[in-house]
Design an enzyme around this catalytic site. Structure first.
Site, PDB file in Angstrom:
ATOM      1  N   SER A  23       0.778  -1.426  -0.345  1.00 51.47           N
ATOM      2  CA  SER A  23       0.039   0.220  -0.151  1.00 51.47           C
ATOM      3  C   SER A  23       1.118   0.768  -0.142  1.00 51.47           C
ATOM      4  O   SER A  23       0.063   2.580   0.013  1.00 51.47           O
ATOM      5  CB  SER A  23      -1.359  -0.299   1.031  1.00 51.47           C
ATOM      6  OG  SER A  23      -0.449  -0.527   2.001  1.00 51.47           O
ATOM      7  N   ASN A 110      -2.000  -2.972  12.740  1.00 51.89           N
ATOM      8  CA  ASN A 110      -3.521  -2.860  13.009  1.00 51.89           C
ATOM      9  C   ASN A 110      -4.518  -1.339  13.465  1.00 51.89           C
ATOM     10  O   ASN A 110      -4.635  -0.428  13.400  1.00 51.89           O
ATOM     11  CB  ASN A 110      -4.294  -4.202  13.743  1.00 51.89           C
ATOM     12  CG  ASN A 110      -4.121  -5.161  12.607  1.00 51.89           C
ATOM     13  OD1 ASN A 110      -3.456  -5.117  11.564  1.00 51.89           O
ATOM     14  ND2 ASN A 110      -4.563  -6.428  13.173  1.00 51.89           N
ATOM     15  N   THR A 155     -40.642  26.821  -9.394  1.00 52.28           N
ATOM     16  CA  THR A 155     -40.300  25.143  -8.601  1.00 52.28           C
ATOM     17  C   THR A 155     -40.810  23.848  -9.656  1.00 52.28           C
ATOM     18  O   THR A 155     -41.590  24.990 -10.951  1.00 52.28           O
ATOM     19  CB  THR A 155     -42.489  25.255  -7.344  1.00 52.28           C
ATOM     20  OG1 THR A 155     -42.626  25.466  -8.480  1.00 52.28           O
ATOM     21  CG2 THR A 155     -41.781  26.084  -6.137  1.00 52.28           C
ATOM     22  N   HIS A 156     -40.447  23.142  -9.717  1.00 51.98           N
ATOM     23  CA  HIS A 156     -40.485  22.135 -11.535  1.00 51.98           C
ATOM     24  C   HIS A 156     -39.709  23.235 -12.545  1.00 51.98           C
ATOM     25  O   HIS A 156     -40.077  22.727 -12.821  1.00 51.98           O
ATOM     26  CB  HIS A 156     -41.820  21.984 -11.558  1.00 51.98           C
ATOM     27  CG  HIS A 156     -43.022  21.764 -10.720  1.00 51.98           C
ATOM     28  ND1 HIS A 156     -43.265  20.662 -10.680  1.00 51.98           N
ATOM     29  CD2 HIS A 156     -43.409  22.208  -9.643  1.00 51.98           C
ATOM     30  CE1 HIS A 156     -44.294  19.930 -10.038  1.00 51.98           C
ATOM     31  NE2 HIS A 156     -43.987  21.130  -8.929  1.00 51.98           N
ATOM     32  N   SER A 277     -13.693  27.329 -25.970  1.00 55.32           N
ATOM     33  CA  SER A 277     -13.730  26.124 -27.221  1.00 55.32           C
ATOM     34  C   SER A 277     -12.933  26.409 -28.118  1.00 55.32           C
ATOM     35  O   SER A 277     -12.273  27.280 -28.741  1.00 55.32           O
ATOM     36  CB  SER A 277     -15.424  25.960 -27.807  1.00 55.32           C
ATOM     37  OG  SER A 277     -14.623  25.299 -28.962  1.00 55.32           O
ATOM     38  N   LYS A 283     -17.590  30.807 -27.369  1.00 54.53           N
ATOM     39  CA  LYS A 283     -17.461  30.186 -26.326  1.00 54.53           C
ATOM     40  C   LYS A 283     -17.259  30.269 -25.172  1.00 54.53           C
ATOM     41  O   LYS A 283     -16.008  30.826 -25.159  1.00 54.53           O
ATOM     42  CB  LYS A 283     -17.633  28.292 -27.141  1.00 54.53           C
ATOM     43  CG  LYS A 283     -18.486  27.899 -27.657  1.00 54.53           C
ATOM     44  CD  LYS A 283     -19.565  27.889 -26.520  1.00 54.53           C
ATOM     45  CE  LYS A 283     -20.138  27.212 -25.743  1.00 54.53           C
ATOM     46  NZ  LYS A 283     -20.245  25.466 -26.662  1.00 54.53           N
ATOM     47  N   ASN A 285     -16.986  28.416 -21.058  1.00 59.26           N
ATOM     48  CA  ASN A 285     -17.849  27.501 -21.047  1.00 59.26           C
ATOM     49  C   ASN A 285     -17.866  27.180 -19.384  1.00 59.26           C
ATOM     50  O   ASN A 285     -16.555  27.258 -18.921  1.00 59.26           O
ATOM     51  CB  ASN A 285     -17.458  26.118 -21.570  1.00 59.26           C
ATOM     52  CG  ASN A 285     -17.310  26.133 -22.724  1.00 59.26           C
ATOM     53  OD1 ASN A 285     -18.302  26.335 -23.506  1.00 59.26           O
ATOM     54  ND2 ASN A 285     -16.486  24.950 -23.625  1.00 59.26           N
ATOM     55  N   GLU A 290     -19.126  22.631 -14.072  1.00 61.40           N
ATOM     56  CA  GLU A 290     -19.381  21.224 -14.459  1.00 61.40           C
ATOM     57  C   GLU A 290     -18.707  19.957 -14.257  1.00 61.40           C
ATOM     58  O   GLU A 290     -19.160  18.820 -14.218  1.00 61.40           O
ATOM     59  CB  GLU A 290     -19.767  21.781 -16.492  1.00 61.40           C
ATOM     60  CG  GLU A 290     -20.773  22.075 -17.070  1.00 61.40           C
ATOM     61  CD  GLU A 290     -19.809  22.460 -18.707  1.00 61.40           C
ATOM     62  OE1 GLU A 290     -19.927  21.646 -19.293  1.00 61.40           O
ATOM     63  OE2 GLU A 290     -19.131  23.560 -18.721  1.00 61.40           O
ATOM     64  N   GLN A 322      -7.222  -2.667   4.131  1.00 62.33           N
ATOM     65  CA  GLN A 322      -6.468  -1.617   3.623  1.00 62.33           C
ATOM     66  C   GLN A 322      -6.942  -0.855   1.964  1.00 62.33           C
ATOM     67  O   GLN A 322      -6.484   0.312   1.633  1.00 62.33           O
ATOM     68  CB  GLN A 322      -5.037  -2.683   2.089  1.00 62.33           C
ATOM     69  CG  GLN A 322      -4.287  -2.037   2.533  1.00 62.33           C
ATOM     70  CD  GLN A 322      -3.039  -2.755   2.118  1.00 62.33           C
ATOM     71  OE1 GLN A 322      -2.147  -2.622   3.099  1.00 62.33           O
ATOM     72  NE2 GLN A 322      -2.453  -3.092   1.056  1.00 62.33           N
ATOM     73  N   LYS A 325      -7.878   3.029   1.542  1.00 63.38           N
ATOM     74  CA  LYS A 325      -7.391   4.756   2.258  1.00 63.38           C
ATOM     75  C   LYS A 325      -8.040   4.952   0.736  1.00 63.38           C
ATOM     76  O   LYS A 325      -8.277   6.347   0.064  1.00 63.38           O
ATOM     77  CB  LYS A 325      -5.855   4.386   2.337  1.00 63.38           C
ATOM     78  CG  LYS A 325      -5.689   3.897   3.296  1.00 63.38           C
ATOM     79  CD  LYS A 325      -4.212   3.232   3.934  1.00 63.38           C
ATOM     80  CE  LYS A 325      -4.324   2.891   5.430  1.00 63.38           C
ATOM     81  NZ  LYS A 325      -5.154   1.486   4.676  1.00 63.38           N
TER      82      LYS A 325
END
Ligand code: ARG
Length: 471
Positions: A23, A110, A155-156, A277, A283, A285, A290, A322, A325
């Site tokens: 590890s 441990n 709403t919606h 872009s 563009k 962005n 995102e 293990q 992690k």
């Protein structure tokens, strides 16, 4: 190079097994905590008369030298030494000779690894409270600048009732406040010491667990040695809290993405937080929100990963553990990245008040208020609802908004309408009419901001206090 546990073995470990079980490539992240725990452990061994003080001093010096090498980035970690604990122990023995081999007296990897994880996470939790606090401050600042900015509330995702933009931002302040409180609450379960549990059953040496806890700033020690080495609840709890924070950030991200579209034009994110872009020159962005929205998936994944690792796992330590992690480190990194960017992105966001206002003027989000107006004139709410529904339909058919209607037109639907209806329909009036605790009226929002500022101040005090404690 022989293994620290090589005595019982007659054969070399298979190369692939070595690589598969090691590890070190990821748990080297725990180097600071591992040394911190070892320093406290060996100090206790001296205090309890388990090791001569001479040896203790040599081991401590050696540990500090190893720490120095690691901090300078000069440590050569080796897969054949499996993990951070054995890499450090090996380096210690190389540094101070066989006396270094006394460090592991009365201890197992441990309880050692569990201790490292507790030390690591408590620092991160405090840092995340600090970052959330910064984000709240950025939101509060924007809220204060937009205490008179009216925007459609949805709403919606359909326009519902106008609200203050400040009110919308303050909803996020409340959400992040719950996140802060969850992290603060989790601290007390993280800040418990497993060391002294040994491999699973405790140790034959007369150790003093409470002394170690005190040195490391833990509030207490695990009650049960088996639980101490088996418990990963505190990591799952952190991953769950992180998931909730990411979920909140993803909702905010989604709104920022929508609001900055040409269709909305409610906000503009600062150039420094957007990208272009490679083909479309026009563009700009919103990559940051995102990506935050997208990265929410991996944070949920890490939570489910660890929940599944722990499912049905017998007590006490199993190598499966293990696997606790990488997901945790990944979540820490992902959350840090998102939170560090969010506060400055919110602070520098330009709010297009004009566009918001225009949107409010061109919708029916004041319809509830004329229903309430008729109710105040004695009409039952159900009937008022019906009347206004018909009025709105009439407007749609004639391409008008409610404020465009003449009083005679209103009278086609109810004789209860009077001249004062035009005042009731003004967006400011609609907003300020919601003058209940927690509502969008501007005096209510101002008071909410004042209260939230006081709470944020308290969080900041907590952060200052715990930042040093958690180190
Ligand atoms: N690298 C191990 C882990 O992270 C440390 C504990 C190992 N204990 C053991 N008995 N193999 O879980």
């Amino acid at each position: 190079m022989s293994k620290l546990w090589g005595g019982r073995f007659t054969k070399k470990t298979d190369q692939l097994v070595e690589e598969y079980t090691a590890s070190i490539l990821f748990d080297k992240e725990l180097a600071e905590e591992d040394i911190q725990g070892s320093l406290a452990h060996v100090t206790m061994l001296g205090k309890c008369g388990i090791l001569p003080l001479d040896d203790v001093e040599k081991i401590k010096d050696g540990l500090l030298k190893v720490q120095h090498v690691i901090r300078r980035g000069e440590m050569e970690f080796s897969v054949s030494d499996e993990d951070i604990h054995m890499n450090i122990e090996k380096a210690l023995i190389d540094e101070v000779g066989p006396v270094g081999g006394k460090l592991h007296t009365g201890r197992s990897r441990n309880d050692q690894v569990a201790t490292d994880m507790h030390l690591y996470l408590r620092k991160r939790v405090v840092e995340f409270v600090g970052l959330l606090n910064k984000l709240q401050e950025a939101l509060l600042e924007q809220a204060k600048n937009n205490i008179d900015t009216i925007v459609p509330g949805y709403t919606h995702l359909q326009r519902a009732q106008p609200i203050l933009f400040a009110h919308h931002l303050m909803a996020y302040v409340s959400m992040f406040q719950r996140d802060i409180e969850r992290l603060q609450d989790s601290y007390k379960r993280i800040n418990v010491l497993p060391l002294g549990a040994g491999a699973l059953a405790g140790t034959t040496f007369p150790i003093d667990r409470h002394f170690v806890a005190q040195q490391l700033g833990f509030d207490g020690v695990y009650e049960n040695s088996l639980d101490a080495v088996s418990d990963r609840d505190f990591i799952i709890e952190f991953l769950s809290n992180a998931s909730m924070i990411m979920m909140h950030l993803s909702r905010f991200s989604e709104e920022m993405i929508l609001w900055s579209s040409t269709e909305f034009r409610f906000i503009e994110l600062d150039d420094a937080f957007c990208t272009g872009s490679s083909i479309m020159p026009q563009k700009k962005n919103p990559d940051v929100p995102e990506l935050v929205r997208g990265k929410t998936g991996r944070v949920y994944g890490n939570l489910f990963g660890l929940l599944t690792v722990l499912k049905s796992l017998p007590l006490a330590y199993n190598k499966d553990m293990q696997e606790d992690k990488e997901g945790m480190f990944d979540t820490v990194k992902t959350l840090q990245g998102a939170l560090q960017l969010f506060a400055p992105m919110v602070s520098t966001m330009k709010v297009n008040k004009e566009q918001m206002r225009q949107a409010v003027n061109q919708d029916f989000s004041n319809a509830t208020d004329i229903a309430d107006y008729l109710v105040n004139k004695g009409l039952p709410f159900r009937q008022a609802h019906e009347v206004i529904g018909k009025t709105v339909l009439y407007c749609i058919q004639n391409q008008k908004f409610l404020l465009d209607l003449k009083l005679e037109e209103f009278h086609q639907f109810s004789k209860l309408f009077e001249q004062d209806i035009y005042k009731v329909l003004q967006p400011e009036q609609v907003v300020n009419a919601r003058n209940v605790y927690g509502g969008t009226a501007s005096n209510q929002v101002s008071e909410a901001i004042t209260r939230a500022e006081a709470v944020a101040g308290k969080t900041n005090e907590w952060f200052e206090q715990f930042y040093n404690k958690s180190k």
